[in-house]
Design an enzyme around this catalytic site. Structure first.
Site, PDB file in Angstrom:
ATOM      1  N   HIS A  13       0.841  -1.192   0.000  1.00 33.42           N
ATOM      2  CA  HIS A  13       0.000   0.000   0.000  1.00 33.42           C
ATOM      3  C   HIS A  13       0.882   1.251   0.000  1.00 33.42           C
ATOM      4  O   HIS A  13       1.932   1.281   0.640  1.00 33.42           O
ATOM      5  CB  HIS A  13      -0.914   0.013   1.223  1.00 33.42           C
ATOM      6  N   SER A  45       5.713  -0.827  -9.082  1.00 31.62           N
ATOM      7  CA  SER A  45       6.222  -0.974  -7.727  1.00 31.62           C
ATOM      8  C   SER A  45       6.928   0.314  -7.341  1.00 31.62           C
ATOM      9  O   SER A  45       6.952   1.281  -8.102  1.00 31.62           O
ATOM     10  CB  SER A  45       7.187  -2.163  -7.670  1.00 31.62           C
ATOM     11  N   MET A  46       7.505   0.360  -6.138  1.00 28.06           N
ATOM     12  CA  MET A  46       8.278   1.526  -5.734  1.00 28.06           C
ATOM     13  C   MET A  46       9.316   1.850  -6.805  1.00 28.06           C
ATOM     14  O   MET A  46      10.074   0.983  -7.226  1.00 28.06           O
ATOM     15  CB  MET A  46       9.017   1.241  -4.422  1.00 28.06           C
ATOM     16  N   SER A  57       3.587   3.690 -13.328  1.00 26.48           N
ATOM     17  CA  SER A  57       2.216   3.230 -13.160  1.00 26.48           C
ATOM     18  C   SER A  57       1.403   3.767 -14.327  1.00 26.48           C
ATOM     19  O   SER A  57       1.857   4.655 -15.060  1.00 26.48           O
ATOM     20  CB  SER A  57       1.641   3.725 -11.831  1.00 26.48           C
ATOM     21  N   HIS A  79      -3.643  -5.857 -12.201  1.00 29.05           N
ATOM     22  CA  HIS A  79      -3.767  -4.792 -11.200  1.00 29.05           C
ATOM     23  C   HIS A  79      -2.436  -4.203 -10.789  1.00 29.05           C
ATOM     24  O   HIS A  79      -2.383  -3.303  -9.955  1.00 29.05           O
ATOM     25  CB  HIS A  79      -4.499  -5.309  -9.964  1.00 29.05           C
TER      26      HIS A  79
END
Length: 412
Positions: free
Chosen positions: A176, A318-319, A323, A340
């Site tokens: 998250h 991811s970090m 995205s 997702h």
């Protein structure tokens, strides 16, 4: 990658797929009520109960563990009026990150000390909504037990977690996150990922246990105990659906509340109120009734988003990686779904043994984040290549925008 048919009951879009994950998907697809087939998304990886990154259509039954314990987990993104240069020029980004962290409790078990006015209104609405959803259950089944033969029907969400109201507007931990991110046109967005928090987990765990008890009482032999299921026209099934729908609404409201607080921190950083030009809010751990192949089915998306033709969705990396905002293509064989996110390549424990804090720093170069070894298991190298995932998803969605993060907030 185009669709790859593995069997009549299993279709796959993942070019990166290990044998253990494939075997788990085969096992789930073999359940007699999975119909007509299970769809594996490009980010598919091993999960509890069912593969993360799978779409599971079921006829008159649902597997609670296949929906997952973070019911309604998903993403929200809002475009603001500012450019990347304006945000960077307004002051040190560490101040912005700390402003977000001061407003949104992060990490597992961290709750609000008090509710904001908006959270108070949201939790009041959610309490009323719970009553409405349970009224439908009581109309059918009266005030007996909740499907397990012994558990009483909850009167309110308090029966699962007395502090559920204080959980609204909190992030959690793991994958998250809250990000301030920039699209191709250098426009700044606020972007975050979270779900139904502890209350959703409690609801899920309760019904997973009820499903296990149902299968035990009916002498059902399961290939995996986490595939225990509930059947339509039973009290356990109807109570699960009522509470599932409520937890999904809680998750959506949770994201909305955190977005309000994130934009408040961004407004403080910029010295002016944030404006909302576009907003997308979507689940990726959820179940709903849909019509596919001429039948009404329960579609459980565990780590997958709805991607009907023209529908906007969000796919995070991811970090430290990209995205995406995507538009659905309505792929029939995928039950109008898409991935997702990047999907894990390394388990959390293996990632912590494999990578170093220095490697994480290198991966996060140029991004403001809290520099701690607590995030080693979230390093980009622990995930699939998001660009490969998006290439595999080319017949599921089209890319509308690509994000690059400048601020990252996570919980330990």
């Amino acid at each position: 990658m185009s669709i790859h048919r593995i069997t009549d009951r299993l279709y796959n879009w993942a070019s990166i797929l290990d044998d253990v994950t494939l075997e788990q998907a085969r096992t789930t697809a073999s359940m007699p009520f999975v119909s007509p087939h299970l769809a594996l998304m490009p980010d598919a990886h091993l999960g509890k109960g069912a593969t993360v990154g799978s779409v599971i259509p079921t006829d008159r039954a649902i597997i609670p563990a296949a929906v997952g314990v973070d019911i309604g987990c998903g993403m929200i993104a809002v475009r603001t009026q500012w450019s990347a240069d304006q945000v960077r020029g307004a002051g040190p980004l560490v101040r912005l990150r700390e402003g977000i962290e001061a407003r949104v409790p992060v990490s597992a078990g961290k709750h609000n000390r008090r509710l904001t006015d908006s959270a108070d209104r949201r939790t009041d609405r959610l309490a009323q909504r719970y009553t409405e959803l349970l009224a439908g259950y009581h109309e059918t089944w009266g005030s007996g037990t909740g499907g397990s033969g012994s558990s009483p029907v909850p009167a309110s969400p308090d029966d699962h977690a007395s502090n559920w109201r204080l959980q609204l507007g909190t992030l959690g931990s793991g994958n998250h996150f809250i990000e301030i991110t920039v699209d191709q046109e250098q426009r700044v967005w606020a972007f975050l990922h979270s779900g139904s928090r502890g209350i959703g987990n409690r609801i899920a765990q309760h019904h997973i246990a009820v499903a296990a008890e149902y299968c035990r009482k009916h002498w059902v032999e399961l290939p995996d105990r986490d595939l225990a299921y509930l059947v339509e026209d039973t009290p356990g099934f109807d109570l699960y659906i009522a509470e599932l729908l409520w937890a999904q609404e809680f998750a959506r409201e949770n994201r909305e509340e955190m977005m309000d607080r994130t934009l408040e921190a961004l407004s403080e950083h910029m010295g002016a109120p944030a404006e909302r030009f576009e907003e997308i809010n979507c689940h990726h751990n959820f179940t709903q009734r849909e019509r596919h192949f001429g039948k009404q089915l329960w579609i459980s998306r565990k780590g997958a988003i709805s991607a009907r033709e023209g529908e906007l969705g969000l796919i995070p990396g991811s970090m430290g990686t990209a995205s995406y905002v995507v538009r659905g293509l309505g792929n029939r064989m995928a039950f109008h779904s898409s991935p997702h996110g990047a999907g894990r390549s390394y388990s959390r424990s293996r990632a912590r043994k494999t990578f170093t804090v220095q490697q994480l720093r290198e991966a996060m170069a140029g991004i403001e984040y809290r520099d701690t070894d607590a995030f080693i298991d979230e390093i980009p190298a622990a995930y699939k290549d998001i660009d490969q995932v998006m290439a595999d998803a080319s017949d599921l969605v089209e890319v509308v925008r690509r994000f690059s993060q400048i601020v990252n907030v996570k919980g330990d």
